[in-house]
Design an enzyme around this catalytic site. Structure first.
Site, short mmCIF file in Angstrom:
data_model
loop_
_atom_site.label_atom_id
_atom_site.label_comp_id
_atom_site.label_asym_id
_atom_site.label_seq_id
_atom_site.Cartn_x
_atom_site.Cartn_y
_atom_site.Cartn_z
N HIS A 156 0.83 -1.20 0.00
CA HIS A 156 0.00 0.00 0.00
C HIS A 156 0.86 1.25 0.00
O HIS A 156 1.96 1.28 0.54
CB HIS A 156 -0.97 0.03 1.19
N HIS A 165 0.69 5.22 1.20
CA HIS A 165 0.00 6.23 2.01
C HIS A 165 0.01 7.55 1.25
O HIS A 165 1.08 8.00 0.81
CB HIS A 165 0.72 6.46 3.34
#
Ligand code: AMP
Length: 132
Positions: free
Chosen positions: A92, A94
């Site tokens: 992922h 951010h």
């Protein structure tokens, strides 16, 4: 199955900010700033740098579009980007709206925003993303 795969599958709720065939974006539940968003591949891969070349390139383009939508919705100088991945074993990115470099310090205390506010921010980002 990771917690993020469960989010993609709709088994766990999330504040959806954007989606395409390969990627999904949703609000971080413990945000550093209002509008802190996570961008993930739907394909379950732990380490972001294990993604295929074309996949990580496409993920970055998707993240760019999400960042653009975030900046339209939340007043900020720029949207910062960070990759940690020490907590959740599903790649992922951010995306954090920044007023100063302090806003991208992951040692900062996290915000706790009311569910209605999280819902509204996500809906606004999604609307801006879809209008890009
Ligand atoms: P890291 O793996 O160190 O990049 O951190 C994982 C991030 O995922 C943290 O910022 C968490 O607040 C966030 N997170 C964990 N579970 C959820 C969830 N169910 N929905 C949204 N964000 C989450």
């Amino acid at each position: 199955m990771t917690i993020f795969s469960k989010i993609v599958a709709g088994e766990i709720p999330s504040y959806k900010c954007a989606e395409n065939e390969q990627f999904y974006a949703f609000l971080d539940i413990n945000p550093l700033a209002k509008g802190h968003t996570l961008v993930i591949p739907k394909r379950e891969v732990d380490y972001i740098f294990d993604l295929e070349d074309d996949e990580i390139a496409a993920m970055q383009v998707f993240a760019k579009h999400v960042a653009k939508a975030i900046r339209q919705v939340l007043p900020c100088i720029k949207v910062g980007q960070a990759v940690l991945g020490l907590e959740v074993p599903h790649a992922h990115i951010h995306l954090v709206p920044m007023q100063s470099e302090k806003d991208l310090n992951f040692a900062n205390p996290k915000l706790s925003l009311p569910a209605e506010e999280m819902q509204q921010v996500a809906a606004d980002i999604l609307k801006a993303y879809e209008a890009l």
